[in-house]
Scaffold this motif. Structure first.
Motif, mmCIF file in Angstrom:
data_model
loop_
_atom_site.group_PDB
_atom_site.id
_atom_site.type_symbol
_atom_site.label_atom_id
_atom_site.label_comp_id
_atom_site.label_asym_id
_atom_site.label_seq_id
_atom_site.Cartn_x
_atom_site.Cartn_y
_atom_site.Cartn_z
ATOM 1 N N TRP A 1 12.865 10.575 1.675
ATOM 2 C CA TRP A 1 12.099 10.679 1.267
ATOM 3 C C TRP A 1 11.792 11.904 0.358
ATOM 4 C CZ3 TRP A 1 9.073 6.579 2.616
ATOM 5 C CH2 TRP A 1 9.761 6.034 4.117
ATOM 6 N N ARG A 2 10.642 11.503 -0.196
ATOM 7 C CA ARG A 2 10.273 12.693 -0.719
ATOM 8 C C ARG A 2 9.200 13.006 -1.705
ATOM 9 N NH1 ARG A 2 13.104 11.302 -7.359
ATOM 10 N NH2 ARG A 2 11.277 10.143 -7.581
ATOM 11 N N ASN A 3 8.444 14.107 -1.863
ATOM 12 C CA ASN A 3 6.764 13.857 -2.532
ATOM 13 C C ASN A 3 6.346 13.001 -3.900
ATOM 14 O OD1 ASN A 3 5.532 15.373 -0.669
ATOM 15 N ND2 ASN A 3 5.442 17.503 -1.497
ATOM 16 N N THR A 4 5.566 12.725 -3.795
ATOM 17 C CA THR A 4 5.756 11.971 -5.112
ATOM 18 C C THR A 4 5.230 12.506 -6.616
ATOM 19 O OG1 THR A 4 2.833 12.194 -4.928
ATOM 20 C CG2 THR A 4 3.841 9.850 -4.324
ATOM 21 N N ASP A 5 5.404 14.071 -6.105
ATOM 22 C CA ASP A 5 5.767 15.035 -7.477
ATOM 23 C C ASP A 5 6.786 15.966 -7.539
ATOM 24 O OD1 ASP A 5 5.305 16.593 -5.079
ATOM 25 O OD2 ASP A 5 3.424 17.814 -6.034
ATOM 26 N N ARG A 6 7.626 15.190 -6.791
ATOM 27 C CA ARG A 6 8.837 15.704 -7.041
ATOM 28 C C ARG A 6 9.053 17.384 -6.101
ATOM 29 N NH1 ARG A 6 12.675 12.124 -10.794
ATOM 30 N NH2 ARG A 6 10.785 10.014 -10.772
ATOM 31 N N SER A 7 8.323 17.925 -5.457
ATOM 32 C CA SER A 7 7.929 19.132 -5.019
ATOM 33 C C SER A 7 9.340 19.698 -3.698
ATOM 34 C CB SER A 7 6.761 19.420 -4.992
ATOM 35 O OG SER A 7 6.160 18.854 -4.170
ATOM 36 N N MET B 1 11.397 17.301 -0.407
ATOM 37 C CA MET B 1 12.143 16.521 0.094
ATOM 38 C C MET B 1 12.665 16.840 1.280
ATOM 39 S SD MET B 1 15.877 14.971 -1.651
ATOM 40 C CE MET B 1 14.637 13.923 -3.135
ATOM 41 N N GLY B 2 12.438 14.717 1.816
ATOM 42 C CA GLY B 2 13.208 15.973 3.824
ATOM 43 C C GLY B 2 13.240 15.076 4.312
ATOM 44 N N VAL B 3 13.288 14.290 5.853
ATOM 45 C CA VAL B 3 12.594 13.480 6.292
ATOM 46 C C VAL B 3 11.864 14.612 7.374
ATOM 47 C CG1 VAL B 3 14.317 14.381 8.573
ATOM 48 C CG2 VAL B 3 13.482 12.426 8.303
ATOM 49 N N ALA B 4 12.034 15.534 7.340
ATOM 50 C CA ALA B 4 9.992 16.519 7.825
ATOM 51 C C ALA B 4 9.219 15.694 6.821
ATOM 52 C CB ALA B 4 10.246 17.678 7.682
ATOM 53 N N LEU B 5 8.839 15.577 6.241
ATOM 54 C CA LEU B 5 8.130 14.401 5.220
ATOM 55 C C LEU B 5 7.114 13.597 5.254
ATOM 56 C CD1 LEU B 5 9.384 15.455 1.296
ATOM 57 C CD2 LEU B 5 7.402 16.326 2.424
ATOM 58 N N TRP B 6 8.310 12.939 5.998
ATOM 59 C CA TRP B 6 8.525 11.000 6.474
ATOM 60 C C TRP B 6 7.272 11.705 8.147
ATOM 61 C CZ3 TRP B 6 9.412 9.461 11.422
ATOM 62 C CH2 TRP B 6 9.641 8.365 11.345
ATOM 63 N N PRO C 1 0.776 -0.881 0.018
ATOM 64 C CA PRO C 1 -0.641 -0.066 0.205
ATOM 65 C C PRO C 1 0.598 1.003 0.526
ATOM 66 C CG PRO C 1 0.481 -0.417 2.508
ATOM 67 C CD PRO C 1 1.392 -1.871 1.387
ATOM 68 N N PHE C 2 1.928 1.300 -0.133
ATOM 69 C CA PHE C 2 2.771 2.249 0.290
ATOM 70 C C PHE C 2 2.827 3.301 -1.525
ATOM 71 C CE2 PHE C 2 5.276 -1.355 2.703
ATOM 72 C CZ PHE C 2 5.313 -0.587 3.664
ATOM 73 N N ASP C 3 2.157 2.230 -2.488
ATOM 74 C CA ASP C 3 2.408 3.624 -3.268
ATOM 75 C C ASP C 3 0.945 4.878 -3.222
ATOM 76 O OD1 ASP C 3 0.589 1.715 -3.572
ATOM 77 O OD2 ASP C 3 1.055 1.027 -5.483
ATOM 78 N N LEU C 4 0.189 4.095 -2.369
ATOM 79 C CA LEU C 4 -0.591 4.722 -2.144
ATOM 80 C C LEU C 4 -0.645 6.179 -1.571
ATOM 81 C CD1 LEU C 4 -3.544 2.219 -1.785
ATOM 82 C CD2 LEU C 4 -2.920 3.520 -3.716
ATOM 83 N N LEU C 5 0.700 6.678 -0.666
ATOM 84 C CA LEU C 5 1.266 7.505 0.326
ATOM 85 C C LEU C 5 1.477 8.054 -0.880
ATOM 86 C CD1 LEU C 5 3.286 5.407 2.813
ATOM 87 C CD2 LEU C 5 1.002 6.456 2.770
ATOM 88 N N PRO C 6 1.515 9.653 0.345
ATOM 89 C CA PRO C 6 2.031 11.149 -0.590
ATOM 90 C C PRO C 6 3.247 11.365 -1.018
ATOM 91 C CG PRO C 6 0.773 11.611 1.572
ATOM 92 C CD PRO C 6 0.514 10.346 1.391
ATOM 93 N N ILE C 7 4.038 10.905 -0.155
ATOM 94 C CA ILE C 7 5.116 9.870 0.062
ATOM 95 C C ILE C 7 5.873 9.080 -0.782
ATOM 96 C CG2 ILE C 7 5.481 12.650 1.252
ATOM 97 C CD1 ILE C 7 6.925 10.625 3.651
ATOM 98 N N GLU C 8 7.228 9.082 -1.326
ATOM 99 C CA GLU C 8 7.888 7.792 -1.208
ATOM 100 C C GLU C 8 9.281 7.548 -1.413
ATOM 101 O OE1 GLU C 8 7.908 7.726 -5.378
ATOM 102 O OE2 GLU C 8 9.341 9.496 -6.096
ATOM 103 N N LEU C 9 9.846 7.113 -0.932
ATOM 104 C CA LEU C 9 11.675 6.556 -0.751
ATOM 105 C C LEU C 9 11.828 6.546 -1.474
ATOM 106 C CD1 LEU C 9 13.168 6.185 1.934
ATOM 107 C CD2 LEU C 9 13.168 3.646 1.400
ATOM 108 N N ALA C 10 12.891 7.554 -2.349
ATOM 109 C CA ALA C 10 13.678 7.508 -3.236
ATOM 110 C C ALA C 10 15.307 7.820 -3.732
ATOM 111 C CB ALA C 10 13.245 8.648 -4.433
ATOM 112 N N GLN C 11 16.078 7.502 -4.333
ATOM 113 C CA GLN C 11 17.766 7.710 -4.115
ATOM 114 C C GLN C 11 17.459 9.163 -4.987
ATOM 115 O OE1 GLN C 11 19.093 4.553 -6.228
ATOM 116 N NE2 GLN C 11 18.942 5.749 -8.101
#
Length: 176
Positions: free
Chosen positions: A89-95, A97-102, A67-77
């Motif tokens: 961590w980043r928004n799925t729209d890439r706007s 990034m950072g641990v504050a999103l998590w 279900p993680f792909d349904l969240l508004p943030i994602e783990l990315a490199q």
């Protein structure tokens, strides 16, 4: 209360599969010249790259499944200018990034309570892997710098003449 886990953190067997030649045992030894330092630096870079590859193959795919792909943030490199890659961590729209999103995701009442444990496990794994990647990168860079300094020291001693060559015993001295 038995909770279903959707994220499986890396276990010891994943790390044992990596080349271990750049371990701390390799650090705490008398390096004999520039070449050994360069070899050790390359081992550290290789191990760093293996960790990044392991994250790409084993962690990121898990974080992108339901279900993680349904969240508004994602783990990315994220690749850095220094030549390495970290997990962020980043928004799925890439706007953003950072641990504050998590942190915001965890605090949000919209985040299902059943995912909190998995998200915590992902964050712990991200923190530890980033630390390991950073340490290996730093050790490799330090070893390269040290090898360069040794090369400079040798260059400074070249051409001093046999009377000042300290690598061989002076005539008349005991060579034992």
């Amino acid at each position: 209360m038995n909770q279903t886990r959707r994220f499986t953190p890396l276990e010891q067997d994943a790390f044992q599969a990596l080349k271990q030649s750049a371990s701390l045992k390799g650090l705490l030894r008398p390096f004999k010249g520039k070449g050994e330092l360069e070899d050790w630096a390359n081992d550290c870079f290789d191990l760093r790259d293996d960790l990044v590859l392991m994250a790409q193959r084993r962690l990121l795919p898990q974080s992108r499944r339901r279900p993680f792909d349904l969240l508004p943030i994602e783990l990315a490199q994220q690749s850095t200018g220094a030549g390495t890659t970290f997990l962020r961590w980043r928004n799925t729209d890439r706007s953003a990034m950072g641990v504050a999103l998590w942190e915001a995701l965890i605090a949000s009442p919209r985040t299902p309570a059943s995912l909190i444990g998995d998200l915590l496990a992902m964050e712990e794994q991200r923190i530890v892997l980033n630390m390991q990647i950073s340490l290996l990168h730093s050790m490799a860079r330090q070893a390269q710098t040290c090898a360069g300094k040794i090369a400079s020291a040798h260059a400074a001693c070249e051409g001093l003449g046999p009377e000042r060559d300290t690598t061989k015993p002076a005539s008349g001295e005991d060579s034992r």
